[in-house]
Motif scaffolding. Structure first.
Motif, mmCIF file in Angstrom:
data_model
loop_
_atom_site.group_PDB
_atom_site.id
_atom_site.type_symbol
_atom_site.label_atom_id
_atom_site.label_comp_id
_atom_site.label_asym_id
_atom_site.label_seq_id
_atom_site.Cartn_x
_atom_site.Cartn_y
_atom_site.Cartn_z
ATOM 1 N N PHE A 120 0.832 -1.208 0.000
ATOM 2 C CA PHE A 120 0.000 0.000 0.000
ATOM 3 C C PHE A 120 0.869 1.263 0.000
ATOM 4 N N TYR A 121 1.987 1.213 0.708
ATOM 5 C CA TYR A 121 2.897 2.368 0.748
ATOM 6 C C TYR A 121 3.406 2.701 -0.656
ATOM 7 N N HIS A 122 3.884 1.694 -1.360
ATOM 8 C CA HIS A 122 4.445 1.928 -2.692
ATOM 9 C C HIS A 122 3.366 2.214 -3.735
ATOM 10 N N LEU A 123 2.133 1.855 -3.435
ATOM 11 C CA LEU A 123 1.022 2.189 -4.333
ATOM 12 C C LEU A 123 0.451 3.575 -4.034
ATOM 13 N N GLY A 124 0.989 4.225 -2.998
ATOM 14 C CA GLY A 124 0.558 5.588 -2.667
ATOM 15 C C GLY A 124 -0.670 5.663 -1.787
ATOM 16 N N ASP A 125 -1.124 4.511 -1.271
ATOM 17 C CA ASP A 125 -2.283 4.487 -0.370
ATOM 18 C C ASP A 125 -1.748 4.471 1.066
ATOM 19 N N PHE A 126 -1.408 5.660 1.577
ATOM 20 C CA PHE A 126 -0.705 5.749 2.859
ATOM 21 C C PHE A 126 -1.609 5.450 4.056
ATOM 22 N N ASP A 127 -2.896 5.730 3.925
ATOM 23 C CA ASP A 127 -3.819 5.436 5.030
ATOM 24 C C ASP A 127 -3.878 3.933 5.304
ATOM 25 N N ASN A 128 -4.084 3.158 4.241
ATOM 26 C CA ASN A 128 -4.124 1.703 4.407
ATOM 27 C C ASN A 128 -2.757 1.151 4.791
ATOM 28 N N ALA A 129 -1.712 1.760 4.242
ATOM 29 C CA ALA A 129 -0.355 1.317 4.580
ATOM 30 C C ALA A 129 -0.116 1.444 6.080
ATOM 31 N N LEU A 130 -0.472 2.605 6.635
ATOM 32 C CA LEU A 130 -0.253 2.835 8.066
ATOM 33 C C LEU A 130 -1.111 1.897 8.911
ATOM 34 N N GLN A 131 -2.318 1.625 8.443
ATOM 35 C CA GLN A 131 -3.210 0.728 9.184
ATOM 36 C C GLN A 131 -2.603 -0.671 9.315
ATOM 37 N N ASN B 169 12.072 -3.289 10.619
ATOM 38 C CA ASN B 169 11.519 -3.008 9.287
ATOM 39 C C ASN B 169 10.128 -2.386 9.380
ATOM 40 N N VAL B 170 9.330 -2.905 10.295
ATOM 41 C CA VAL B 170 7.991 -2.353 10.495
ATOM 42 C C VAL B 170 8.084 -0.915 10.992
ATOM 43 N N LEU B 171 8.944 -0.685 11.964
ATOM 44 C CA LEU B 171 9.104 0.659 12.523
ATOM 45 C C LEU B 171 9.600 1.647 11.466
ATOM 46 N N ARG B 172 10.508 1.185 10.612
ATOM 47 C CA ARG B 172 11.050 2.066 9.569
ATOM 48 C C ARG B 172 9.967 2.451 8.570
ATOM 49 N N TYR B 173 9.141 1.484 8.165
ATOM 50 C CA TYR B 173 8.090 1.790 7.189
ATOM 51 C C TYR B 173 6.979 2.642 7.802
ATOM 52 N N ILE B 174 6.729 2.472 9.089
ATOM 53 C CA ILE B 174 5.759 3.347 9.755
ATOM 54 C C ILE B 174 6.259 4.790 9.720
ATOM 55 N N GLN B 175 7.546 4.951 9.992
ATOM 56 C CA GLN B 175 8.145 6.289 9.967
ATOM 57 C C GLN B 175 8.076 6.897 8.565
ATOM 58 N N LEU B 176 8.418 6.100 7.559
ATOM 59 C CA LEU B 176 8.366 6.587 6.175
ATOM 60 C C LEU B 176 6.937 6.956 5.769
ATOM 61 N N THR B 177 5.991 6.145 6.188
ATOM 62 C CA THR B 177 4.587 6.398 5.836
ATOM 63 C C THR B 177 4.083 7.677 6.493
ATOM 64 N N GLU B 178 4.413 7.865 7.752
ATOM 65 C CA GLU B 178 3.980 9.076 8.454
ATOM 66 C C GLU B 178 4.607 10.329 7.843
ATOM 67 N N MET C 94 2.657 11.092 4.725
ATOM 68 C CA MET C 94 1.340 11.633 5.062
ATOM 69 C C MET C 94 1.443 13.083 5.515
ATOM 70 N N ASN C 95 2.493 13.408 6.275
ATOM 71 C CA ASN C 95 2.693 14.791 6.717
ATOM 72 C C ASN C 95 2.935 15.724 5.540
ATOM 73 N N LYS C 96 3.721 15.258 4.581
ATOM 74 C CA LYS C 96 3.982 16.076 3.394
ATOM 75 C C LYS C 96 2.705 16.326 2.610
ATOM 76 N N CYS C 97 1.902 15.286 2.489
ATOM 77 C CA CYS C 97 0.634 15.428 1.761
ATOM 78 C C CYS C 97 -0.295 16.408 2.479
ATOM 79 N N ASN C 98 -0.322 16.337 3.806
ATOM 80 C CA ASN C 98 -1.177 17.237 4.582
ATOM 81 C C ASN C 98 -0.706 18.686 4.471
#
Length: 243
Positions: free
Chosen positions: A190-201, A215-224, A227-231
């Motif tokens: 979901f992260y690489h598909l640009g669906d950050f909401d589902n990715a974070l979930q 790895n999970v912690l790193r991808y959570i950080q990248l996803t957040e 999302m911050n940039k998009c906001n």
């Protein structure tokens, strides 16, 4: 002269006997043929159909053959999965993908697919054959393992098909909702598909099961961060370009 006349009479009697005997045989054959035809056309008149008279309705034999074929397909699926695992360990990822797909194809011939009609009707729907509990567990575990391993192979590709990774992960989670690897990989997809909401979930659900997985912690950080940039972009006022 008397002997000659006697021989002529004997030959005539023999001829008459043969003629009448042959006629009787023909009549007997016709009667039997008519009887068989009647049984075939009107089985209720004879009490049993020809198939029953021949030793059964044929359904039992077909059902037994279907059960044997179903068991054979399940075993072949397991064998293909094992071969796929071997290829994966040897880093032959394309070959492994082929093996896993062949395993799933074997299982497709056994599982009842809702809405199938015509030529798509499979062995179970043809014979009403029921799987044993052991067979059901083996099919489900083999299917989960194959989809799980397929995602692992796809993630090793140079150009990863994240849409397919997402699809396979969701298939695993449908049957095994607490599968950590499927949650984590779904989050990546979901992260690489640009669906950050589902990715974070999905990543947060994976974190609940493995709180210290780096790895999970790193991808959570990248996803957040994404999302911050998009906001921020959404909050920025639109600027008119003055020409």
């Amino acid at each position: 002269m008397h002997s000659t006349l006697f021989q002529i009479i004997q030959r005539k009697q023999a001829f008459e006997f043969k003629r009448h005997g042959l006629s009787a045989s023909m009549k007997d054959m016709e009667a039997k043929h008519h009887s068989i035809k009647s049984l075939k056309s009107y089985p209720e008149a004879g009490g049993r159909s020809l198939a029953a008279a021949a030793g059964g309705d044929g359904g039992g034999c077909y059902r037994v053959n279907a059960e044997v074929e179903m068991e054979s397909k399940i075993q072949k699926a397991v064998e293909f999965k094992v071969e796929g695992n071997r290829c994966y360990k040897e880093k032959k990822f394309r070959e492994a993908i082929g093996k896993y797909h062949r395993a799933l194809l074997q299982l497709k011939g056994v599982l009842v697919v809702e809405g199938t009609t015509g030529s798509e009707v499979n062995l179970r729907s043809k014979t009403n054959t029921k799987l044993t509990e052991e067979q059901k567990r083996l099919i489900e575990s083999t299917e989960i393992d194959c989809y799980d391993s397929l995602t692992a192979c796809l993630l090793q590709s140079e150009l990863v098909n994240y849409e397919r990774v997402k699809e396979y992960c969701l298939k695993v989670l449908e049957k095994q909702g607490d599968n950590f690897k499927a949650m984590y990989r779904a989050g990546i997809a979901f992260y690489h598909l640009g669906d950050f909401d589902n990715a974070l979930q999905y990543l947060k659900e994976a974190k609940i099961r493995e709180p210290t997985d780096t790895n999970v912690l790193r991808y959570i950080q990248l996803t957040e961060m994404k999302m911050n940039k998009c906001n921020q972009r959404e909050r920025e006022p639109s600027k008119e370009v003055v020409g």
